[in-house]
Write a protein that holds these residues in place. Sequence first.
Motif, PDB file in Angstrom:
ATOM      1  N   UNK A   1       0.536  -1.395  -0.070  1.00 19.23           N
ATOM      2  CA  UNK A   1       0.409   0.286   0.266  1.00 19.23           C
ATOM      3  C   UNK A   1       1.047   1.297  -0.156  1.00 19.23           C
ATOM      4  N   UNK A   2       0.738   2.322   0.080  1.00 18.86           N
ATOM      5  CA  UNK A   2       1.146   3.746  -0.849  1.00 18.86           C
ATOM      6  C   UNK A   2       0.781   4.456   1.025  1.00 18.86           C
TER       7      UNK A   2
ATOM      8  N   UNK B   1      -2.466   8.421   2.382  1.00 13.55           N
ATOM      9  CA  UNK B   1      -2.770   6.909   2.312  1.00 13.55           C
ATOM     10  C   UNK B   1      -3.284   6.155   2.359  1.00 13.55           C
ATOM     11  N   UNK B   2      -4.471   6.520   4.158  1.00 11.78           N
ATOM     12  CA  UNK B   2      -5.322   5.975   4.663  1.00 11.78           C
ATOM     13  C   UNK B   2      -6.749   6.050   3.736  1.00 11.78           C
ATOM     14  N   UNK B   3      -6.692   7.355   3.260  1.00 11.87           N
ATOM     15  CA  UNK B   3      -7.798   7.014   2.414  1.00 11.87           C
ATOM     16  C   UNK B   3      -8.399   5.789   0.723  1.00 11.87           C
TER      17      UNK B   3
ATOM     18  N   UNK C   1      -8.687  -0.042  -3.156  1.00 10.51           N
ATOM     19  CA  UNK C   1      -9.785  -1.889  -3.469  1.00 10.51           C
ATOM     20  C   UNK C   1      -7.830  -1.948  -3.442  1.00 10.51           C
ATOM     21  N   UNK C   2      -7.485  -1.973  -3.186  1.00  8.08           N
ATOM     22  CA  UNK C   2      -5.815  -2.852  -3.908  1.00  8.08           C
ATOM     23  C   UNK C   2      -5.381  -3.620  -2.730  1.00  8.08           C
ATOM     24  N   UNK C   3      -5.318  -4.824  -3.323  1.00 12.39           N
ATOM     25  CA  UNK C   3      -5.749  -6.526  -2.326  1.00 12.39           C
ATOM     26  C   UNK C   3      -4.350  -6.959  -2.691  1.00 12.39           C
TER      27      UNK C   3
END
Length: 311
Positions: free
Chosen positions: A34-35, A88-90, A96-98
């Motif tokens: 994740x970013x 980053x949280x947003x 929806x990256x998994x």
Amino acid sequence: MPESREYLGTEVKNVLDALNQIFNETVKNNAVSYISPELIKNFHGMIGKELGVHFEAIPGKFRENNVVVGTYRAPEYNFVSELMQRLCDWLKNEFKFRHDEEQDFLDAVIESIVTHVYVAWIHPFGDGNGRTARLLEFYLLLRGGMPNICSHILSNHYNETRSEYYRQLDHAGKTRQLTDFIDYAVQGFLDGLSDVLWNIQKHQMNNSWKNYVYDIFDAHKKINKPKRNRMRSLVLNLEFFKEYSLEEIQLINVDLAAQYKILSKRTIDRDVADLVSMGLMEMKGNKYISQISSLVKQLPTKRQIQQKVSS
């Protein structure tokens, strides 16, 4: 490069090294994530490495001073860490990256666009924000499954339309909405995809034509080697769709011009006539054209490709 400008070479090297490292880690090693603020700082550290006084920021560290860029006043420095964490949280919740499944293509493109904009708005570093935003964009497109050749399209689009890029960025900031900027970026992305597909198609056709020409000459084994090489070079150097007179054909490149200069006038006539009879050239009026043109006409046009990409 003069010593006074060596830092420019370092800037370019840093960007290229960063792109290669991101590509290797993301595509070859499948090290995706994740970013996060730490990832963003890491990218910034790559950009600012060994630039010293020519980089007005501490590489890999958020700014600790307030900045104004043109007429734009970035958020107060003491809010930067919180804003970057919220961004980053947003991104994590919205797009929806998994790790265990491929991200939706549209989500990957839109996430890369809005990440670029928000980094530009927050301006988390004293220097190198644009380069860091472009690295993030590149990473997100790669992570979303985009080929390397297509993951530079947005960055190229912004560079090629720099005035419009700044206008759209300013407009988005003033209106507090991203719709117009996203439209601008997506249209550039689609145009870039069309260009990439068109160039790939032309490259494939060129290779197919070259193989076809070699096959035709292999079937005409009675042609002596000097003539075979000369005629093959001639037909492979003809530009697509361009019509040539005999005089222009003789000058198509330096090597052929030198060969025909010491041969009789009838040689070029015979070579071209033989290429026509072999189906590799076509006569149009008093000029000649490569028969690859007939093959290329069977391909979709660039406009048709653009329409297909946009649909």
